[in-house]
Structure formats: C-alpha cells, structure tokens
Design a protein around this motif. Structure first.
Motif, mmCIF file in Angstrom:
data_model
loop_
_atom_site.group_PDB
_atom_site.id
_atom_site.type_symbol
_atom_site.label_atom_id
_atom_site.label_comp_id
_atom_site.label_asym_id
_atom_site.label_seq_id
_atom_site.Cartn_x
_atom_site.Cartn_y
_atom_site.Cartn_z
ATOM 1 N N ALA A 252 -14.751 47.288 17.928
ATOM 2 C CA ALA A 252 -15.236 48.635 18.202
ATOM 3 C C ALA A 252 -15.026 49.006 19.676
ATOM 4 O O ALA A 252 -14.678 50.142 19.999
ATOM 5 C CB ALA A 252 -16.713 48.742 17.827
ATOM 6 N N PHE A 253 -15.225 48.036 20.584
ATOM 7 C CA PHE A 253 -15.021 48.293 22.020
ATOM 8 C C PHE A 253 -13.562 48.622 22.310
ATOM 9 O O PHE A 253 -13.248 49.578 23.043
ATOM 10 C CB PHE A 253 -15.463 47.071 22.826
ATOM 11 N N LEU A 254 -12.651 47.836 21.707
ATOM 12 C CA LEU A 254 -11.230 48.100 21.919
ATOM 13 C C LEU A 254 -10.825 49.458 21.355
ATOM 14 O O LEU A 254 -10.034 50.194 21.969
ATOM 15 C CB LEU A 254 -10.398 46.986 21.275
ATOM 16 N N SER A 255 -11.382 49.793 20.214
ATOM 17 C CA SER A 255 -11.066 51.093 19.619
ATOM 18 C C SER A 255 -11.576 52.230 20.499
ATOM 19 O O SER A 255 -10.892 53.256 20.689
ATOM 20 C CB SER A 255 -11.676 51.196 18.221
ATOM 21 N N THR A 256 -12.764 52.046 21.088
ATOM 22 C CA THR A 256 -13.316 53.087 21.954
ATOM 23 C C THR A 256 -12.488 53.238 23.218
ATOM 24 O O THR A 256 -12.169 54.369 23.652
ATOM 25 C CB THR A 256 -14.771 52.751 22.311
ATOM 26 N N VAL A 257 -12.135 52.122 23.841
ATOM 27 C CA VAL A 257 -11.310 52.189 25.058
ATOM 28 C C VAL A 257 -9.958 52.808 24.756
ATOM 29 O O VAL A 257 -9.442 53.635 25.527
ATOM 30 C CB VAL A 257 -11.153 50.773 25.655
ATOM 31 N N ASN A 258 -9.364 52.417 23.646
ATOM 32 C CA ASN A 258 -8.082 52.999 23.270
ATOM 33 C C ASN A 258 -8.190 54.504 23.065
ATOM 34 O O ASN A 258 -7.315 55.272 23.494
ATOM 35 C CB ASN A 258 -7.584 52.322 21.990
ATOM 36 N N GLY A 259 -9.274 54.929 22.449
ATOM 37 C CA GLY A 259 -9.468 56.366 22.253
ATOM 38 C C GLY A 259 -9.646 57.113 23.561
ATOM 39 O O GLY A 259 -9.119 58.216 23.751
ATOM 40 N N LEU A 260 -10.396 56.517 24.507
ATOM 41 C CA LEU A 260 -10.583 57.161 25.810
ATOM 42 C C LEU A 260 -9.275 57.258 26.578
ATOM 43 O O LEU A 260 -8.993 58.277 27.231
ATOM 44 C CB LEU A 260 -11.624 56.381 26.616
ATOM 45 N N LEU A 261 -8.465 56.211 26.514
ATOM 46 C CA LEU A 261 -7.182 56.246 27.211
ATOM 47 C C LEU A 261 -6.255 57.301 26.611
ATOM 48 O O LEU A 261 -5.542 58.008 27.334
ATOM 49 C CB LEU A 261 -6.528 54.864 27.145
ATOM 50 N N ILE A 262 -6.269 57.399 25.300
ATOM 51 C CA ILE A 262 -5.444 58.426 24.654
ATOM 52 C C ILE A 262 -5.898 59.821 25.067
ATOM 53 O O ILE A 262 -5.086 60.701 25.385
ATOM 54 C CB ILE A 262 -5.487 58.256 23.126
ATOM 55 N N ALA A 263 -7.229 60.024 25.100
ATOM 56 C CA ALA A 263 -7.746 61.332 25.511
ATOM 57 C C ALA A 263 -7.410 61.632 26.967
ATOM 58 O O ALA A 263 -7.050 62.761 27.332
ATOM 59 C CB ALA A 263 -9.253 61.370 25.284
ATOM 60 N N LEU A 264 -7.505 60.609 27.829
ATOM 61 C CA LEU A 264 -7.177 60.812 29.240
ATOM 62 C C LEU A 264 -5.704 61.138 29.409
ATOM 63 O O LEU A 264 -5.329 62.024 30.204
ATOM 64 C CB LEU A 264 -7.541 59.556 30.032
ATOM 65 N N GLY A 265 -4.841 60.432 28.700
ATOM 66 C CA GLY A 265 -3.418 60.728 28.793
ATOM 67 C C GLY A 265 -3.081 62.121 28.296
ATOM 68 O O GLY A 265 -2.186 62.775 28.825
ATOM 69 N N ALA A 266 -3.805 62.594 27.281
ATOM 70 C CA ALA A 266 -3.531 63.930 26.749
ATOM 71 C C ALA A 266 -4.003 65.030 27.696
ATOM 72 O O ALA A 266 -3.390 66.099 27.787
ATOM 73 C CB ALA A 266 -4.190 64.095 25.385
ATOM 74 N N THR A 267 -5.099 64.787 28.433
ATOM 75 C CA THR A 267 -5.656 65.832 29.309
ATOM 76 C C THR A 267 -5.194 65.712 30.754
ATOM 77 O O THR A 267 -5.460 66.617 31.552
ATOM 78 C CB THR A 267 -7.191 65.754 29.273
#
Length: 305
Positions: A252-267
């Motif tokens: 779950a931690f890896l999934s959350t970090v991956n999601g945050l990185l994807i959101a940061l890269g998109a914005t």
C-alpha cells in the motif's frame, strides 16, 4: 244363541281393527304433509342429507364456515422479481484463454459478453446470463482457475415493477383521453393547447415504458463481473499474521508513493508555468510601485536672525 254371540263379537272386533288402521293412516298422512314444509325451510340455508346438516350452502357469501368444514386454499404468492448480480475474481494460467472460455460459457447458457478489457496480465469482462442459470454459470467459471473472490447480490424490485406497470396503464388511459379531446377541438387555440398537453403526457408514457423495459431486462438477465489475473500477478487475500499485514502495508505504501509521483509529474509543467507568470507579475508590480513613489522633501535650515 252361543253361535250368534260369537259372530257378533267377531264383527265388533273387525270394526275396531278397521277404525285403528284408519286413524293410523290419517296420522301418517298428517306427518307426510308437515315434513315437506319443514324440509323446505331447512333447504333455504343448508343442502344434502341428514349427514350434511351442519354444512352451510355457499349461496350466502357472508355465511360462517363451521368447525370441521374445509376452508378455501389461499391464493399462491406472486413470484418475487429479483435483479441478481455477481462478482468473480480468478487467478488463471493464461488470461486470453480464460477470457475466451468465459465468453463461450456465457453463450452456452444463452447469454453474451457485453464489455471486455483484456491485457496480457489482467482482464475484465462483463457477461449477461439468464437469471435462472446464474449459479450454474458461476460454477463453470470457477473451473477456469483459482477463485479469489466470489460474491452474489440480489435486489428485490417486485414493488417497483408493480408500481411502474400501474402508472403505465394510468398514463396510457390519460393519453387516450387527451387524444379524444384533440379530435373534438374546434379552434386553433384549443388544438395548440391540447397538443402541448398530449406531447407532455406522451413523453411521460415513453419514460415509464423505458423504465419498465430496463427493469424487466435486468430481472431476466443476471450480470456477472469477471476479473482474471495471471497466476504470477495474483495477490492472495491478506492473512491474519504480522508478516502478512506488513507485506500488505508495504504494498500500500509503494502504491501511494507511486500515485503521488505520477500526480507530481502530471502537474509539474503547470506549476513551472504558473511560477514564471507569478514572477513576472511580481516584477511588474514592484517597478510600478518604485516609479510612483513620491520623492522625499529636502529639509531647509531657518536663517539666524
């Protein structure tokens, strides 16, 4: 003399016997006349012979059925109308082959596959099958691989269907009445007014028809959402041990970090652009403020008189 006396006694005996038999016949005749009258009055409320004297006739709808009489059987209950859905998640060796077999099972049961999203490692598809064959289809789909999740749900829509049918019949009658009024309209204003009302009621009627058709199809055909995962990608259900909980938390931690990185890269491009625009606005406002600032007055010394 003795012979005459005997004859006289014999004649007297015959007269007495004849009188008794006549009285008996009159008594029987009286009883026979009275019995039909009594029987006629009884037949107004009962029927049958002496053994059926306690069974009332059904001519009187308000008559109370006495103890021992057979009561009418209650009407059978209406079959409940259910919308059945199911969710099935399987771990399979080959995803493409499992998708093909799932479609074949649905077609064999008289259904079809409505949606499909297949990849090399995962696939999802939605199949519609007859509601009475849902359990049979699920059992066959279980054989495609290892069952991870299997769920079933039922929604009772009997009352909703009955209400919709009743409203539909009432709306049909309403549309028929408005059409009759349209045929009797004389002036243009009356025709326009009645046509507007007819259009409104016709739209409501079509909406009820679509709703009834949709619910009827959902009742007739059950929906099964199937998720297929390749064996090496399948995640087993979490256990109760500490290591299982730790592994689940790490994923779950890896999934959350991956999601945050994807959101940061998109914005990030938008943040850079907004930062440049904000810096330019700040510089322009600062220059305007410096240009419009008044000069400080020079202090002059008073001459000494």
């Amino acid at each position: 003399m003795a012979g005459r006396s005997l004859l006289a006694l014999g004649a007297l005996g015959l007269v007495l016997v004849a009188g008794c038999s006549g009285a008996g016949e009159r008594a029987n005749t009286a009883v026979g006349v009275a019995e039909p009258a009594q029987g006629g009055s009884a037949q107004q409320g009962f029927s049958g012979g002496p053994g059926d004297a306690k069974v009332p006739q059904q001519k009187n709808p308000g008559a109370v059925v006495e103890k021992g009489a057979s009561a009418p059987e209650p009407a059978s209950l209406e079959a409940r109308q259910l919308i059945r859905t199911a969710r099935l998640e399987l771990s399979v060796a080959k995803v493409e082959e499992a998708v093909r077999k799932a479609q074949e099972e649905a077609k064999a049961a008289g259904g079809f596959a409505s949606e499909e999203n297949a990849r090399e490692q995962r696939a999802t598809l939605t199949v519609r099958v007859p509601a009475d064959k849902l359990d049979e289809v699920l059992n066959r789909l279980d054989d495609l691989g290892k069952v991870i999740v299997r769920e079933q749900r039922s929604q009772d829509v009997t009352d909703a269907l009955v209400d919709t049918k009743s409203r539909l019949e009432s709306q049909q009658a309403s549309v028929a009445r408005v059409r009759a009024l349209l045929e009797r309209a004389n002036s243009v204003s009356e025709i326009v007014q009645v046509e507007g009302e007819l259009t409104k009621r016709q739209a409501e009627l079509e909406s009820l028809q679509r709703r009834l058709e949709s619910m009827s199809k959902q009742v007739a055909m059950a929906t099964v959402s199937v998720s297929l995962v390749r064996e090496d990608q399948a995640v087993a259900p979490s256990g109760d041990g500490f290591l299982d909980a730790l592994a689940a938390g790490w994923r779950a931690f890896l999934s959350t970090v991956n999601g945050l990185l994807i959101a940061l890269g998109a914005t990030l491009p938008f943040l850079v652009a907004l930062g440049i625009v904000g810096a330019l606005v700040f510089l322009v406002l600062r220059r305007r403020k410096n240009a419009t600032a008044p000069a400080e007055p020079v202090a002059t010394e008073n001459p000494v008189g």
